[in-house]
Structures are given as C-alpha cells and as structure tokens.
Write an enzyme that holds these catalytic residues in place. Structure first.
Site, PDB file in Angstrom:
ATOM      1  N   THR A  62       0.828  -1.206   0.000  1.00 41.06           N
ATOM      2  CA  THR A  62       0.000   0.000   0.000  1.00 41.06           C
ATOM      3  C   THR A  62       0.862   1.255   0.000  1.00 41.06           C
ATOM      4  OG1 THR A  62      -1.794  -1.154   1.137  1.00 41.06           O
ATOM      5  CG2 THR A  62      -1.822   1.237   1.252  1.00 41.06           C
ATOM      6  N   TYR A 152       3.541 -13.032   4.873  1.00 39.68           N
ATOM      7  CA  TYR A 152       2.515 -12.429   4.020  1.00 39.68           C
ATOM      8  C   TYR A 152       2.137 -13.461   2.966  1.00 39.68           C
ATOM      9  CZ  TYR A 152       0.207  -8.787   1.160  1.00 39.68           C
ATOM     10  OH  TYR A 152      -0.707  -8.034   0.447  1.00 39.68           O
ATOM     11  N   LYS A 180      -0.192 -12.617   7.603  1.00 38.13           N
ATOM     12  CA  LYS A 180      -1.172 -11.777   6.921  1.00 38.13           C
ATOM     13  C   LYS A 180      -1.790 -12.664   5.856  1.00 38.13           C
ATOM     14  CE  LYS A 180      -1.948  -7.609   4.175  1.00 38.13           C
ATOM     15  NZ  LYS A 180      -1.374  -6.419   3.498  1.00 38.13           N
ATOM     16  N   ILE A 223      -4.504  -6.377   8.728  1.00 39.40           N
ATOM     17  CA  ILE A 223      -3.641  -5.339   8.150  1.00 39.40           C
ATOM     18  C   ILE A 223      -4.387  -4.840   6.930  1.00 39.40           C
ATOM     19  CG2 ILE A 223      -1.420  -4.829   7.075  1.00 39.40           C
ATOM     20  CD1 ILE A 223      -0.177  -7.027   8.763  1.00 39.40           C
TER      21      ILE A 223
END
Length: 339
Positions: A62, A152, A180, A223
C-alpha cells in the site's frame, strides 16, 4: 556493556510480540514536487492511531514500496518509527523478498531499530518453491532476523498456494509470530488453520473485504489499507467479534465490506489515496507508475459509501485513546539532516 544490555532487552521484548487488532499499512503521500511528504505521512500516522489503530505498517505494498528509492524507504521508516516510539505502539515493516540470503541480510539489519516490532515478509513470488522450500526459506529468515516475522500469504500475487498444514508448520517456526492471510476468500484451508492455530501464532486478515468473517472464525485482527478511512469502525468491528457481540458485528462488517470493495475497485492504493486527498489529509492523490490515478467514478462511489457509513450510529470511543503527541522534530527536517 550498557548499550548491549539495552539492545538485548529490546530484542527479547520484540520476540515476545504477538500482533492483534487493526494495523494500517500506510500510504506514502507525495507532494506536488513528486517526493514523499513526510510531514503528511506523520500526520496521517497520528490520525489513524488517534482513531484506535493498534499499530502501523511501513513499506507495505500500500505504501508503493517498489516505487520508492532506498533513501525514500529509509525516510519512511524513520518517520513511522518516530511516531510509534512516541505513541508506544508496534511498528511492522515490510522487508525481505524471494532471494533468501539477500532477505536474511536485510532482516538482520533491522536490529538497530528498537521501534520495529516485526517484519512483514511475503512468500517467495514467481519462483513458486515447493511447500518444503517455503518452510526452509522462512526457517532461514527467522534465524537471521533481528525481529519476529509475519508471513505475508497472498497466493494470487505470488503464485504459490499453501495448504493449512504448511501454514500451521510456518506458525511453529521459532521467530514466526503471525500471518497476513490474503487468499481472496474464506476457503477450507482458512477454516482449518483458524480451527487449530499453533500457540503464539496470529492470523491477520489481509483481504479487507473478508475481515469480518475471518474475525468471526478467530483471526486476531487485520492489516487493512481500507482502515485509513473509518478507522474507528474497523477497530469497533474487531472489538465486537472479540467480545462475541454478533448483533453489533454482523451489520457493521457488511457495511465495511461494501466500503472496502469500493476502495479496491482499482489497483490499491489509488482509490484510498484519492479519498484521503478529497478529505484534505494528504497533499495530492498521486501514485507512481505503473499505477495510475483513480477514476472520478471510483472516487465518488467510495466517498458516497464513506459518507453513508459515517451517518450511521457512531462506535464507542476506543479505549486508551490519547491526545496526539506533538512531533519531536519536523519529519522533513530529520530527512534533510540525514542526507
């Protein structure tokens, strides 16, 4: 000797970290000169913490980490670390990559930053290692890293799906404290994993639209890029599921899912940045190539959904809120001095 003792205590504290709650993976605001606006980043960080976010993520996707040069990345970490130090909240930093030894060296260098609670490390992309290779990769990284790791897992980007048994095995590795989880839905492996988690291993929702069902199944938090906006609502949702308040959680989860879907109508973070700019919270809506600015239609739809959400009943104020701390020093001044 005193410095070594302090660092050792910081390392122990970091390795006991278990993530929970809503973490905001901060965008990188760009000024009209095209450079990161660190003062805007600092203000944005304080604003989401004021609204109840549990902590921050720097240098996530992001934040357009792939489009930042090394000096810009360092400045972003410095800014976020200063905020987290003053606010006493965790900082997670995106780090690592598919080249195991290069990633191990990068993670080892995080030891000089006591504000960093964990590193967010993606499953190796494109090369599609076997599940055993993924485990060996993270075993090596965890051994080398100065901070705990959050895996992740986003198979629609990496090309490497992993079953529940492999994810559970990752959670038993020393130094791996969470994942995540962004698989594009709630599949059988997600249900299986959340039904039998290793001790000290937290699942954080990574697909914003599916936050509510993952929390209902036992996820520890998320998240979420969407949590730049309506941050208090996202934290209220996590609290409601944690408290077993289904009557409160279910309708709020549906409203937030609709907002998240609109915020991801175009490649992230284009729409999020445009909405933040429309709110006057960042100086420009700019993203760097290969991303393109969000369309007017997407931004208008997201703003409409956000306004409707804000008109609904307000959540209770998150516990432990403080007045925002005054910055120790201008973020721009710190970055300039470091050059």
């Amino acid at each position: 000797m005193a410095h070594a003792y302090v660092q050792e205590q910081a390392d122990v504290q970091a390795r006991e970290f278990t993530p929970h709650g809503i973490y905001v993976p901060l965008v990188t605001p760009f000024g009209i000169d095209g450079r990161p606006d660190l003062d805007a980043l600092e203000a944005l960080a304080h604003s989401v913490l004021d609204a109840g976010a549990a902590g921050l993520v720097a240098l996530g996707t992001t934040g357009e980490v792939g489009a930042l040069d090394p000096e810009e990345r360092t400045a972003v970490i410095d800014t976020c670390a200063r905020v987290c130090r003053r606010r006493g909240v965790p900082l997670i930093v995106g780090a690592g990559g598919g080249a195991t030894e290069t990633a191990a060296r990068e993670l080892a260098e995080l030891g000089g930053r006591p504000e960093i609670s964990a590193a967010l490390v993606i499953v190796p992309a494109f090369v599609r290692p076997s599940p055993e290779g993924v485990l060996a990769h993270f075993r090596r990284l965890a051994a080398a890293s100065a901070v705990p790791l959050i895996v992740y897992h986003i198979p629609y980007r990496t090309g490497r799906p992993l079953d529940a048994a492999t994810l559970r095995a990752l959670g038993t590795l020393p130094g791996v404290v969470g994942i995540k989880h962004a698989v594009g839905g709630v599949d059988q492996d997600t249900v299986s994993l959340l039904g039998d988690l290793p001790d000290g291993f937290a699942v954080l929702a990574g697909d914003d639209t599916f936050l509510s069902p993952l929390l209902a199944l036992g996820a520890a938090g998320g998240i979420l890029a969407s949590a730049h906006l309506a941050t208090a609502r996202f934290t209220a949702l996590a609290e409601a599921w944690h408290d077993g308040d289904v009557a409160r959680a279910r309708p709020l989860g549906h409203r937030l899912a609709r907002l998240s879907t609109l915020l991801f109508a175009e490649p992230n973070p284009s729409v999020v940045k445009a909405v933040l700019h429309a709110q006057g919270r960042i100086p420009t809506p700019d993203v760097r190539l290969p991303l393109l600015p969000a369309s007017e239609a997407s931004v208008a739809a997201a703003l409409k959904a956000l306004a409707e959400l804000e008109e609904s009943a307000e959540p209770e104020e998150p516990a432990g809120l403080e007045e925002p701390a005054e910055p120790e020093e201008s973020a721009e001044a710190v970055a300039t001095a470091a050059v």
